[in-house]
Scaffold this motif. Structure first.
Motif, PDB file in Angstrom:
ATOM      1  N   LYS A   1     -32.583 -25.462  -8.369  1.00 52.79           N
ATOM      2  CA  LYS A   1     -32.765 -26.697  -7.595  1.00 52.79           C
ATOM      3  C   LYS A   1     -32.344 -27.919  -8.440  1.00 52.79           C
ATOM      4  N   ASP A   2     -32.895 -28.011  -9.653  1.00 53.57           N
ATOM      5  CA  ASP A   2     -32.680 -29.221 -10.462  1.00 53.57           C
ATOM      6  C   ASP A   2     -31.258 -29.328 -11.023  1.00 53.57           C
ATOM      7  N   PHE A   3     -30.668 -28.175 -11.341  1.00 56.96           N
ATOM      8  CA  PHE A   3     -29.360 -28.189 -12.014  1.00 56.96           C
ATOM      9  C   PHE A   3     -28.245 -27.704 -11.071  1.00 56.96           C
ATOM     10  N   LYS A   4     -28.501 -27.791  -9.778  1.00 56.03           N
ATOM     11  CA  LYS A   4     -27.574 -27.291  -8.744  1.00 56.03           C
ATOM     12  C   LYS A   4     -26.154 -27.818  -8.978  1.00 56.03           C
ATOM     13  N   ARG A   5     -26.059 -29.056  -9.490  1.00 56.44           N
ATOM     14  CA  ARG A   5     -24.747 -29.689  -9.635  1.00 56.44           C
ATOM     15  C   ARG A   5     -23.829 -28.946 -10.591  1.00 56.44           C
ATOM     16  N   PHE A   6     -24.382 -28.017 -11.382  1.00 51.34           N
ATOM     17  CA  PHE A   6     -23.529 -27.271 -12.325  1.00 51.34           C
ATOM     18  C   PHE A   6     -23.167 -25.884 -11.793  1.00 51.34           C
ATOM     19  N   PHE A   7     -23.769 -25.465 -10.690  1.00 53.98           N
ATOM     20  CA  PHE A   7     -23.510 -24.120 -10.166  1.00 53.98           C
ATOM     21  C   PHE A   7     -22.243 -24.129  -9.298  1.00 53.98           C
ATOM     22  N   PRO A   8     -21.564 -22.977  -9.222  1.00 55.11           N
ATOM     23  CA  PRO A   8     -20.396 -22.883  -8.332  1.00 55.11           C
ATOM     24  C   PRO A   8     -20.790 -23.262  -6.903  1.00 55.11           C
ATOM     25  N   GLY A   9     -19.877 -23.895  -6.209  1.00 55.34           N
ATOM     26  CA  GLY A   9     -20.157 -24.313  -4.830  1.00 55.34           C
ATOM     27  C   GLY A   9     -20.756 -25.700  -4.784  1.00 55.34           C
ATOM     28  N   ASN A  10     -20.764 -26.375  -5.929  1.00 57.64           N
ATOM     29  CA  ASN A  10     -21.390 -27.709  -5.984  1.00 57.64           C
ATOM     30  C   ASN A  10     -20.556 -28.776  -5.264  1.00 57.64           C
ATOM     31  N   GLY A  11     -19.327 -28.405  -4.909  1.00 56.51           N
ATOM     32  CA  GLY A  11     -18.501 -29.340  -4.140  1.00 56.51           C
ATOM     33  C   GLY A  11     -17.866 -30.442  -4.964  1.00 56.51           C
ATOM     34  N   HIS A  12     -18.127 -30.467  -6.241  1.00 53.14           N
ATOM     35  CA  HIS A  12     -17.478 -31.494  -7.083  1.00 53.14           C
ATOM     36  C   HIS A  12     -17.411 -30.986  -8.516  1.00 53.14           C
ATOM     37  N   GLY A  13     -16.347 -31.186  -9.168  1.00 50.88           N
ATOM     38  CA  GLY A  13     -16.224 -30.937 -10.607  1.00 50.88           C
ATOM     39  C   GLY A  13     -16.357 -29.478 -11.015  1.00 50.88           C
ATOM     40  N   PRO A  14     -16.250 -29.234 -12.325  1.00 50.74           N
ATOM     41  CA  PRO A  14     -16.296 -27.869 -12.858  1.00 50.74           C
ATOM     42  C   PRO A  14     -17.692 -27.258 -12.737  1.00 50.74           C
ATOM     43  N   ALA A  15     -17.741 -25.931 -12.680  1.00 51.93           N
ATOM     44  CA  ALA A  15     -19.025 -25.227 -12.529  1.00 51.93           C
ATOM     45  C   ALA A  15     -19.159 -24.168 -13.623  1.00 51.93           C
ATOM     46  N   ILE A  16     -20.390 -23.734 -13.848  1.00 52.14           N
ATOM     47  CA  ILE A  16     -20.624 -22.696 -14.864  1.00 52.14           C
ATOM     48  C   ILE A  16     -20.071 -21.346 -14.388  1.00 52.14           C
ATOM     49  N   SER A  17     -19.652 -20.546 -15.371  1.00 53.09           N
ATOM     50  CA  SER A  17     -19.229 -19.172 -15.036  1.00 53.09           C
ATOM     51  C   SER A  17     -20.220 -18.164 -15.616  1.00 53.09           C
ATOM     52  N   TRP A  18     -21.244 -18.649 -16.353  1.00 55.89           N
ATOM     53  CA  TRP A  18     -22.282 -17.740 -16.870  1.00 55.89           C
ATOM     54  C   TRP A  18     -23.586 -18.484 -17.073  1.00 55.89           C
ATOM     55  N   ILE A  19     -24.640 -17.716 -17.027  1.00 60.17           N
ATOM     56  CA  ILE A  19     -25.972 -18.282 -17.266  1.00 60.17           C
ATOM     57  C   ILE A  19     -26.768 -17.278 -18.094  1.00 60.17           C
ATOM     58  N   ASN A  20     -27.539 -17.803 -19.043  1.00 58.12           N
ATOM     59  CA  ASN A  20     -28.391 -16.948 -19.872  1.00 58.12           C
ATOM     60  C   ASN A  20     -29.849 -17.319 -19.583  1.00 58.12           C
ATOM     61  N   LEU A  21     -30.614 -16.329 -19.144  1.00 55.09           N
ATOM     62  CA  LEU A  21     -32.010 -16.570 -18.740  1.00 55.09           C
ATOM     63  C   LEU A  21     -32.993 -16.382 -19.902  1.00 55.09           C
ATOM     64  N   GLY A  22     -32.473 -16.295 -21.135  1.00 55.87           N
ATOM     65  CA  GLY A  22     -33.330 -16.261 -22.321  1.00 55.87           C
ATOM     66  C   GLY A  22     -34.117 -14.974 -22.465  1.00 55.87           C
ATOM     67  N   GLY A  23     -35.233 -15.073 -23.224  1.00 52.10           N
ATOM     68  CA  GLY A  23     -36.059 -13.896 -23.482  1.00 52.10           C
ATOM     69  C   GLY A  23     -37.467 -14.116 -22.952  1.00 52.10           C
ATOM     70  N   GLY A  24     -38.392 -13.277 -23.448  1.00 53.77           N
ATOM     71  CA  GLY A  24     -39.785 -13.405 -23.029  1.00 53.77           C
ATOM     72  C   GLY A  24     -40.125 -12.571 -21.817  1.00 53.77           C
ATOM     73  N   HIS A  25     -39.183 -11.730 -21.383  1.00 54.22           N
ATOM     74  CA  HIS A  25     -39.406 -10.886 -20.203  1.00 54.22           C
ATOM     75  C   HIS A  25     -39.962  -9.548 -20.677  1.00 54.22           C
ATOM     76  N   HIS A  26     -41.156  -9.199 -20.227  1.00 55.20           N
ATOM     77  CA  HIS A  26     -41.803  -7.954 -20.675  1.00 55.20           C
ATOM     78  C   HIS A  26     -41.345  -6.767 -19.815  1.00 55.20           C
ATOM     79  N   ILE A  27     -40.044  -6.605 -19.733  1.00 55.73           N
ATOM     80  CA  ILE A  27     -39.447  -5.664 -18.771  1.00 55.73           C
ATOM     81  C   ILE A  27     -39.906  -4.222 -19.007  1.00 55.73           C
ATOM     82  N   THR A  28     -40.110  -3.855 -20.288  1.00 54.80           N
ATOM     83  CA  THR A  28     -40.437  -2.450 -20.576  1.00 54.80           C
ATOM     84  C   THR A  28     -41.945  -2.205 -20.601  1.00 54.80           C
ATOM     85  N   LYS A  29     -42.710  -3.217 -20.282  1.00 53.58           N
ATOM     86  CA  LYS A  29     -44.157  -3.025 -20.213  1.00 53.58           C
ATOM     87  C   LYS A  29     -44.493  -2.404 -18.858  1.00 53.58           C
ATOM     88  N   GLU A  30     -45.425  -1.451 -18.896  1.00 50.75           N
ATOM     89  CA  GLU A  30     -45.776  -0.793 -17.648  1.00 50.75           C
ATOM     90  C   GLU A  30     -46.239  -1.822 -16.624  1.00 50.75           C
TER      91      GLU A  30
END
Ligand SMILES: Cc1ncc(COP(=O)(O)O)c(C=O)c1O
Length: 390
Positions: free
Chosen positions: A197-226
């Protein structure tokens, strides 16, 4: 070597459990098309990088040493592996090497981006380097610990929306955020929705200017925890890919080596006190498991209960001089004696990478428990390892 014959203190990495975690993470990659990187800050036992590289997309570094380690010990294992780096500020004399050995670099401020532009820009223009800005999503998980919360008030980590420009700066192709620690899926979903929502202007389809081609969602995800909502994660990652057609990265540390290591220690003495008797161990919270004091938390100990839960309760401590070098209070079914061995669990992450030799304490050996049940030495340490750092 049999586990009973291991000299203590010693870390023991469990190859089977590491592979189990990697299989879960690989299935997330395969099902969602997202890419998972090892955050080396949590775990950087490079002798197991061949195993890790068989499952994941690559590694991410917190600075030049970790970046070099991944470059030397992982990147050559197979084609297509990626080496990412983020640091709040990069040194001038390290930037050229980083641009050479890394394929993704993330800057923490507009000032850093522009300060190093003359060095990174040629590599970016040549297509060998992808450049991103770290943003601050300004979203705090409900149970966040302030010390591990990059969205806490006054944070220096990531650019807040109000401080980002209207358009992506020239040469920048990605955005990165990291705001979680040991979290389930819902806080990630909420964070992404806020970023979208807040950074929509950088996503593809923003209708103006260049857009990102990748995003990194960082760490802290306890994916392997039951109990982690893997279906939810796969559907969010697939949504980002399908909606925006961009590459999506996750860079967990903990999830990769969660529950995949032990710290084996011996009881050296038992001191009577006005509270619980204290077991003096040859391992230390301050030196060998600093997160126990920093976070703080009580590490799991094999065969033990909460204080009072089983007939014999003890306080577990260490042979350093620090009064607060206390691991926690635990109870046992039987009386503990001098010479008994105790096994702390979940000791592969944020342990070996944070070790220190305070009081001239010996660093624990690092061993590998192979899938056939045999334990082999990765590295042992001695007096020289203490001396050479001073
Ligand atoms: C930027 C960044 N990425 C990834 C991680 C890894 O987090 P975790 O080990 O909690 O998955 C951290 C941890 O501090 C981090 O700061």
């Amino acid at each position: 070597m049999r586990i009973e014959d291991i000299r203590t203190p010693s870390y023991l990495i469990d190859e089977g459990k590491l592979r189990h975690n990697l299989e879960i993470l690989k299935s997330v990659e395969d099902r969602s098309g997202a890419h998972i990187l090892l955050a080396q800050k949590a775990y950087s036992i490079y002798q197991t990088y061949p195993l890790i590289a068989g499952y994941l997309t690559g590694a991410t570094a917190s600075g030049i040493y970790e970046a070099r380690l991944a470059h030397e010990e992982m990147m050559g294992i197979r084609d297509g592996l990626e080496n990412h780096v983020f640091e709040p500020a990069f040194k001038d004399d390290e930037m050229a090497e980083l641009c050479d050995i890394c394929d993704h670099i993330v800057f923490n401020s507009m000032t850093q981006l522009e300060h190093h532009r003359s060095v990174w820009e040629p590599a970016a223009a040549a297509g060998s380097l992808n450049v991103a800005l770290r943003i601050n999503p300004e979203y705090r998980a409900e149970d966040s610990h302030e010390i591990y919360d990059p969205c806490a008030p006054g944070s220096r980590l990531g650019i807040r929306n109000a401080d980002m420009p209207d358009e992506l700066p020239e040469g920048v192709t990605g955005i990165h955020f990291h705001n979680l620690c040991e979290e389930g899926f819902e806080p990630l979903k909420a964070t992404f929705q806020k970023v979208e929502k807040d950074f929509k202007r950088f996503f593809p389809g923003n209708g103006h200017g260049p857009a990102i081609s990748w995003i990194n969602l960082g760490g802290g995800h306890h994916i392997t925890k039951e109990g982690y909502d893997i279906e939810g994660l796969v559907s969010l990652l697939s949504y980002i890919r399908d909606e925006y057609g961009i590459r999506v990265y996750l860079e967990p540390g903990e999830a990769i080596a969660l529950d995949a290591g032990y710290l084996i220690t011996t009881v050296m003495d038992i001191v009577r006190t006005d509270k619980y008797p204290v077991l003096i161990l040859d391992a230390s919270a301050a030196c060998h498991m600093p997160d126990v004091l920093e976070m703080p938390y009580r590490p799991p100990l094999k065969g033990s209960g909460q204080p009072g839960e089983k007939p014999y309760t003890y306080r577990l401590s260490s042979r350093t001089c620090l009064a607060g070098d206390i691991i926690g209070d635990y109870s046992f079914d039987r009386e503990i004696g001098i010479g008994d061995r105790l096994v702390f669990e979940d000791m592969a992450i944020y342990s070996m990478v944070k070790n220190n030799t305070f009081n001239g304490m010996a660093l624990p050996s690092i061993m590998l428990l192979k899938e056939d049940g045999d334990a082999s030495m990765i590295r042992s340490f001695g007096y020289e390892d203490f001396k050479c750092r001073l």
